[in-house]
Design an enzyme around this catalytic site. Structure first.
Site, PDB file in Angstrom:
ATOM      1  N   GLU A  92     -10.864  -7.813   4.961  1.00 45.29           N
ATOM      2  CA  GLU A  92     -10.177  -7.829   6.255  1.00 45.29           C
ATOM      3  C   GLU A  92     -10.965  -8.472   7.407  1.00 45.29           C
ATOM      4  OE1 GLU A  92      -7.630  -3.846   6.484  1.00 45.29           O
ATOM      5  OE2 GLU A  92      -9.639  -3.504   5.698  1.00 45.29           O
ATOM      6  N   ARG A 139      -7.409   2.767  14.222  1.00 48.64           N
ATOM      7  CA  ARG A 139      -8.306   1.626  13.993  1.00 48.64           C
ATOM      8  C   ARG A 139      -8.241   0.652  15.171  1.00 48.64           C
ATOM      9  NH1 ARG A 139     -11.519  -0.758   9.976  1.00 48.64           N
ATOM     10  NH2 ARG A 139     -11.226   1.027   8.594  1.00 48.64           N
ATOM     11  N   GLU A 187       0.841  -1.207   0.000  1.00 47.49           N
ATOM     12  CA  GLU A 187       0.000   0.000   0.000  1.00 47.49           C
ATOM     13  C   GLU A 187       0.871   1.251   0.000  1.00 47.49           C
ATOM     14  OE1 GLU A 187      -3.101   0.021   2.920  1.00 47.49           O
ATOM     15  OE2 GLU A 187      -3.446   2.162   2.736  1.00 47.49           O
TER      16      GLU A 187
END
Ligand SMILES: Cc1cc2nc3c(=O)[nH]c(=O)nc-3n(C[C@H](O)[C@H](O)[C@H](O)COP(=O)(O)OP(=O)(O)OC[C@H]3O[C@@H](n4cnc5c(N)ncnc54)[C@H](O)[C@@H]3O)c2cc1C
Ligand code: FES
Ligand code: FES
Length: 1356
Positions: free
Chosen positions: A1288, A907, A829
């Protein structure tokens, strides 16, 4: 010792050898590849078959995943004709370790040779594709070839044969289940029932167990085996007749191949071999090259003379002698195994104890590709302290025949033979001729043990073999040999202990004495390489105990009067035999009446699967070489924290092929890079981690570039590094900001609580281990600073902008193209830009195309992985188990730059309560700045770490109350409409439905009862079960990223070219996008094509991440297609009966724009940490899993017995892909929580840099029973066609295995009277499991006080 007479014919030999060596030219290497004859006149002894296939022949179907024989991506089949036996041998090998020169008169079959999409797929290729066994496809050719080689030898194998064939193959995407299912159809067990099988039809329906989730609608199959082409073994390609004739004549010559640095000499006769070894005592003998190949590739060893004796008859001979079987030293392990198996079948059982022990070791020795080439002599002569065979040979008293040109001598294989670390008593001129493996005696018992982190294809932590011989008819020990590997620098015999026990009775007293004596004798220095010191010492005792029990049983069987082994101890003596896994997948069929042409919701195969299975799918490094292309190798720091004092390039620059070196000064634009511009493209004066990129060397080939990079001399002034989270906390080394989420009244909550407990947990990091490492090919376009890059990246835009910045050009000059990736999982990423930027700088400087594909060890060293986390909590709860207050702090090890760490930490905080309603909460998050390579995104993005700590306190609460964890979890689950700590209302909550379904499908209650019974009946194996929920927020937490673009062109023949901002990394995104476009446009999906993702078609694309790519890009594709549809509407209305092509043509002639872009942004997002308000997520994905495990309390090994997953994916766009994501994600989580361990030295050096030392789950790790069920009737109004994100969320469900293990450990601890909460860090490795199962053996091996020594590795 005995010496034989001088070997005859030495004078002839002298002459042959002298003549061959005197020739300056290289011999001709003749071999066949896919039926084509190759005559290579300049074979380089240092070149592998893989390099030759990929670079010289352009056969790029065979992949490079590791270069160390550990992943199987490079598997090919070799075939040889044996003139003496007139046999044709077919065997799978690792092309990455097979020396090119070893292929003389060998036929090589690669994945391209057995079938193609254009011609016809081989059934092995077709079935893996159709059964959804190929996601990113990078592992697929290797798996195809392992299966193909198996079928060539055995057209109707058993499932056990298939499982054995795959021991050397890894896949990081699929979770293995679909591959096994697909290939089951070739096996005796898997022959299809023809539709008559089970309740709801064919035996292959929904896997192999067709379970009904309710009365209806589960009748569609993930694939239909009726579509499989039949397999006809008679249709296989024949062995080249010319090669057969050549093989009859040409094996009797001494061969010589010369390269730049090495000469390969392949003697055909023993005399020649001995003569050569006498002449070149320092020459390396190579048979399988599975040791030497690693030394050359990874340890920079250069062997100027290589002797390859593989075809010498005496070295391959197997002789059945009076006292045992004599194996020639070049016998492969596979051959040895076959001979021993046959002997076990034919000889009386008492004679085969040693053979059985060797066979037990061979079962777990590497993978089949290695065993097919690795020689028994290679294992002995390597003298590795963790060799699996040497302990057995030593315990059994094997004899070795060593030989030089003057004669031979026979030596006993005992501790006198291994004289030091990787050293034997053989003289330099001597070679090993053979090993004699003795028959066992009537009163002799032999056992062998291997304990490794992963059962399959792994190196040992401790390996042992034990042999006890008794005075006939008694339990009196006459002879005892206890041999251990992994306990010293060589394989050792526990001589003191053995001698103490001679003449003693085999009973409890002997056991006690043996254990205390072993605890004294088998000690390790706390700093010992490999670490796990206490565990290894405990294993030495525990394994003896297993042997003790086994011998007791055997003595009793012989009628000797010894103590009976109680039934509760019986399981400690069982030898592990894997059970063939079985599985069930359940999903909802499309609604009745949905048109057959509408493929949304149907299990469409991944669009590239067929190409992936034939090797025709092009990955970045498969792009053919440009004519003037160069190769780049990185120069990286060996220090974690240091000032660079000097860089001396002189030695490197004069090496062959080197074109230039690059350093920070060569970056024409900005040297600052990374998401937050806090990293350097090339280090400028200072390095902040091992692996920090300092510079690069560009050369004509990879080999030359890498050699030059290694020759670079760098001087450092070392600074104190911060490596671990604990060190960072002590130094207060944090990145800012420190995040907090708080809701309710914490103080009041704790006051209200009946109980308060505190705890902590560390969760280790994880390497992405995408099978395709990072790779970039940069091609300067020659004008206006234009540059085209082919990159394996999840983020085209980020790659483009970092390159543009470094080159100092506007973004519009840089085009980034991504066809597909061999896996990404978050690792590509942001961190892929480290490499792509350097490669672009080099290409820009040299104005030539430059390529670099990182080696696996470099990729692991440089690019970072999942953040290790440390969580500290205080939890308040009621007598009922209801949690009322939680104060939790998270510390993430971010490494040397911010990268995506803040979003990851956020997160983690967003998931700190997992699926539980906690009224009073405070969560704080700290990002530790350390001298590790920057950690980064990884599937789950901090969520799994956040939830893992939650499950730890939930388990503690249940354990402290003595209640079932399942009950306590259920009690605390969220209910519809409740608020999260970040003030988001939970609408459309399906947690309770997932929970109930999982509870009933797993048969939890019956399972629990059966486990309790099992645990009462077994002392040394324990079972455990856990049910764990997950709630995963969907959206990028950075709101601006929640946007996507698409571009659709309709051509005048009606075909559609679709592009969108998402990249394909195996997750099936392109397949889903074609499904979406096909529904909107109302055309068959075969008319729609996606070629690639590129910055010049869809600009400013967000990374393919956050599980949101189908949602975002799907909506953008929908938008583009609807625009086009609207433009076509008038022509459809005018001529409704016409075809799609007619409408398109009509519109074209009417001058209508048949190209449209689409755009989407997720509405109403935007959370603020300052006010704790605003929607953080668009919606949530939910799931629940129940897992059962069994642990071996004596070794810490565990078996995954069963898992049931219920996952809410809304209305699945493609159930085959979604189930693939659930299973693949689950298996990645299984690796994270139970297996994968990155070891760092206290100085911050990553010690685990390849599949040899870092273990991802293998085929054998999948749960024996696996049920995956997609929740029915759960539409999601927030995403395309009522679907939900799936990439995920399922990963965390693997924590059910971790907590099942913890449950089993609790049962073991209870046997020693220990109850209540205890700390178990992740992963639940064999070491942690064993150490936590406190018992009489652990008590004898007390750990050394931490802080009093410098350990081999530290918990970062
Ligand atoms: C992926 C992988 C997994 C592995 N797994 C295991 C495992 O589970 N257990 C384990 O024990 N090992 C394992 N190994 C190590 C290795 O495969 C074995 O040691 C193997 O038996 C070596 O045999 P070889 O023929 O390939 O050796 P080579 O690499 O060809 O040679 C190894 C050494 O032996 C010497 N040698 C070989 N034959 C002779 C001879 N006749 N006379 C004198 N010297 C000789 C060579 O000079 C050389 O130093 C693994 C290796 C790899 C790459
Ligand atoms: S590339 Fe050969 S085994 Fe991994
Ligand atoms: S499909 Fe196996 S590694 Fe990706």
């Amino acid at each position: 010792m005995k010496r034989t007479q001088e070997t005859s014919g030495m004078r002839d030999v002298d002459q042959t050898v002298a003549e061959t060596e005197a020739r300056s030219d290289s011999g001709e290497l003749i071999f066949f590849v896919n039926g084509r004859k190759i005559v290579e006149e300049s074979a380089d002894p240092e070149m592998t078959l893989l390099t030759y296939l990929r670079r010289k022949l352009g056969l790029t179907g065979t992949k490079l995943g590791c270069a160390e024989g550990g992943c199987g991506a490079c598997t090919v089949m070799l075939s040889r004709y044996e003139p003496h036996t007139e046999e044709l041998l077919h065997y799978a090998v690792n092309a990455c370790l097979a020396p090119l020169c070893s292929l003389h008169l060998v036929a090589v079959t690669t994945v391209e040779g057995i079938g193609s999409v254009a011609r016809k797929l081989h059934p092995v290729q077709e079935r893996i594709a159709r059964s959804h066994g190929s996601q990113c496809g990078f592992c697929t050719p290797g798996i195809v070839m392992s299966m193909y080689a198996l079928l060539r030898n055995n057209p109707k194998p058993k499932m056990a044969d298939v499982e054995e064939a795959f021991q050397g193959n890894l896949c990081r995407c699929t979770g293995y289940r679909p591959i096994l299912e697909g290939y089951k159809t070739f096996t005796v067990e898997g022959g299809c029932c023809g539709g008559r099988g089970r309740e709801n039809g064919c035996c292959m329906t929904n896997g192999n167990g067709a379970l009904k989730s309710s009365e209806d609608e589960v009748d569609e199959t993930l694939y239909n085996i009726a579509d499989f082409a039949p397999y006809d073994p008679t249709q296989e390609v024949i062995f080249p007749p010319e090669l057969m004739n050549l093989s009859k004549g040409q094996r009797s010559h001494l061969l010589c191949f010369r390269g730049d640095r090495a000469t390969w000499l392949q003697p055909a006769r023993l005399e020649e071999f001995l003569h050569l070894k006498w002449k070149h005592p320092a020459a390396r003998v190579v048979v399988g090259n599975t040791e030497v190949g690693i030394e050359v590739k990874f340890k920079n060893m250069v062997y100027p003379v290589i002797l390859a004796p593989a075809f010498i008859p005496e070295l391959n001979a197997v002789t059945h002698a009076e006292d045992g079987i004599e194996f020639g030293a070049a016998c492969t392990l596979s051959h040895m195994g076959a001979v021993l198996r046959q002997a076990v079948e034919t000889l009386p059982p008492h004679q085969t104890e040693v053979f059985l022990a060797i066979l037990e070791q061979l079962r777990w020795f590497a993978g089949q590709q290695i065993r097919n080439v690795a020689a028994v002599g290679g294992n002995i002569m390597t003298a590795s302290p963790i060799s699996d065979l040497n302990p057995v040979f030593m315990a059994a008293g094997c004899k070795l025949t060593l030989m030089d040109k003057d004669g031979s001598r026979v030596v006993q294989m005992d501790d006198g033979f291994f004289v030091g670390y990787r050293k034997t008593a053989a003289r330099p001129q001597e070679v090993l001729l053979s090993v004699n493996v003795p028959y066992s005696k009537r009163t002799q018992f032999v056992s062998a043990f291997k304990q490794s982190p992963r059962r399959e294809d792994d190196i040992s932590i401790v390996t042992a073999a034990m042999s006890a011989t008794f005075t006939p008819g008694t339990d009196i020990v006459e002879d005892l040999r206890l041999s251990y590997g992994g306990m010293a620098a060589t394989t050792v015999l526990a001589k003191r202990t053995a001698s103490r026990l001679l003449g003693r009775s085999w009973g409890e007293e002997l056991l006690q004495e043996a254990c205390s004596s072993l605890a004294e004798e088998m000690t390790l220095d706390p700093t010992a390489p490999g670490g796990m010191v206490t565990y290894r010492q405990t294993l030495a005792l525990s394994l003896f105990y297993k042997f003790y029990l086994t011998v007791l049983k055997k003595l009793r069987l012989q009628g000797v009067n010894v103590q009976e082994v109680g039934s509760e101890c019986a399981s400690a003596t069982e030898i592990y035999h894997p059970q063939t896994p079985s599985s069930v997948q359940i999903y909802q069929a499309v609604p009745e009446g949905q048109s057959q042409d509408d493929v949304v919701g149907r299990p469409i195969m991944h669009l590239s699967a067929m190409k992936q299975a034939t090797g025709e799918a092009i990955y970045c490094d498969d792009v053919p070489l440009y004519e003037n292309e160069l190769y780049l190798a990185l120069i990286t720091s060996t220090k974690a924290h240091a000032r660079i004092l000097s860089v001396d390039t002189s030695a490197a620059e004069c090496l062959p092929g080197v074109v230039c070196c690059l350093f920070a000064d060569d970056v024409p634009g900005s040297n600052a890079t990374g998401i937050r511009q806090d990293q350097s493209v090339l280090a400028d004066g200072k390095v902040t981690c091992v692996g920090h990129i300092i510079g690069a060397v560009v050369a004509d080939t990879q080999l030359h570039a890498q050699r030059a990079a290694k020759a670079m001399k760098i001087q450092y002034e070392e600074l104190q590094p911060i490596v671990t989270i604990q060190e960072a906390i002590a130094a207060q080394s944090f990145y800012q900001p420190i995040r907090t989420i708080q809701s309710g009244d914490l103080e009041a909550g704790f006051k209200q609580a009946d109980h308060i407990l505190e705890g902590e947990m560390h969760i280790g990091g994880q390497e992405h281990f995408y099978l395709e490492t990072n790779v970039t090919l940069a091609v300067p376009r020659g004008e206006d600073g234009e540059m085209e890059l082919f990159v394996s990246t999840q983020s085209t835009t980020d790659t483009q902008s970092q390159v543009a910045r470094a080159l100092g050009v506007p973004a519009n000059r840089v085009v980034v193209r991504v066809k597909r990736m061999g896996g990404g999982f978050g690792g590509k990423e942001s961190r892929s830009t480290l490499l792509s930027t350097v490669v672009a700088v080099a290409a820009n400087k040299l104005k030539r195309p430059v390529r670099c594909m990182l080696d696996r060890d470099e990729d692991m060293l440089i690019t970072g992985g999942r953040h290790p986390f440390y969580g500290k909590y205080k939890v308040g709860f009621m007598n009922s188990g209801k949690v009322v207050a939680l104060d939790v702090s998270y510390y993430g090890n971010a490494g040397n730059s911010m990268d995506l760490s803040l979003a990851i930490l956020e997160r983690a905080l967003f998931h700190m309560e997992n699926s539980y309603s906690v009224p009073n909460v405070r969560g704080r998050g700290f990002l530790c700045r350390t001298n590790l390579p920057s950690n980064t995104a990884f599937r789950g993005f901090g969520g799994p770490q956040g939830m893992m700590v939650a499950e730890s306190w939930m388990t503690d609460v249940a354990q402290s109350l003595g209640r079932s964890a399942e009950e306590v979890r259920r009690l605390n689950l969220y209910t519809e409409g409740e608020l999260t700590p970040y003030n988001q209302i939970l609408h459309g909550l399906t947690l309770d439905r997932c929970w109930e379904e999982c509870l009933s499908q797993s048969g939890y209650r019956q399972r629990r009862a059966a486990i309790d019974l099992y645990n009462r009946q077994n002392r040394w194996t324990k079972r455990g079960v856990a049910m764990v929920p997950t709630k995963f927020g969907i959206s990028f937490t950075a709101s601006f990223l929640n946007q996507a673009g698409a571009l659709a062109h309709i051509y005048t023949d009606g075909s559609v070219l679709l592009t969108h901002g998402g990249t394909e990394m195996g997750q099936g995104l392109h397949t889903k996008m074609v499904q979406v476009a096909s529904r909107i446009l109302g055309i068959p999906f075969s008319k729609i094509h996606i070629s690639e993702t590129s910055t010049n078609t869809v600009p400013n694309a967000s990374p393919t991440a956050a599980s949101a790519s189908s949602d975002l890009n799907g909506a953008a594709v929908q938008n583009a297609c609807e625009t086009l549809l609207k433009r076509l509407e008038p022509y459809k209305t005018k001529n409704p009966k016409a075809s799609w092509e007619d409408w398109v043509k009509a519109a074209y002639f009417d001058r209508v724009n048949l190209s449209a872009n689409g755009f989407y942004k997720t509405p109403d997002l935007g959370y603020s940490f300052d006010t704790n308000s605003g929607r953080a997520f668009n919606y949530f994905s939910y799931g629940v899993a129940c897992s059962e495990v069994e642990i071996d309390c004596l070794t810490g090994a565990h078996k995954n017995l069963s898992t049931t997953v219920v996952m809410d994916v809304g209305h699945s766009l493609n159930p085959a892909i979604d189930i693939g994501q659930v299973e693949g994600g689950f298996m990645q989580g299984l690796g994270l929580f139970t297996l994968e361990e990155l070891h760092y030295s206290p100085q911050g050096v990553l010690l685990t840099r390849g599949p040899g030392s870092y273990k991802i789950p293998a085929f054998g790790d999948i749960p024996t029973q696996l049920t995956v069920s997609l929740l029915r009737d759960a539409p999601n109004d927030k995403a395309i066609f009522a679907s939900k994100a799936v990439g995920e969320p399922p990963l965390f469900l693997a924590s059910s295995v971790f907590y099942a293990i913890k449950d089993a450990i609790s049962a073991a601890r209870a046997e020693s009277g220990i109850t209540g909460p205890f700390r178990l860090d992740s992963p639940a490795s064999a070491e942690r499991i064993r150490n936590a199962c406190s018992d009489r053996f652990t008590k004898l091996c007390r750990p050394v006080e931490p802080g009093t020594f410098r350990p081999w590795s530290v918990q970062v």
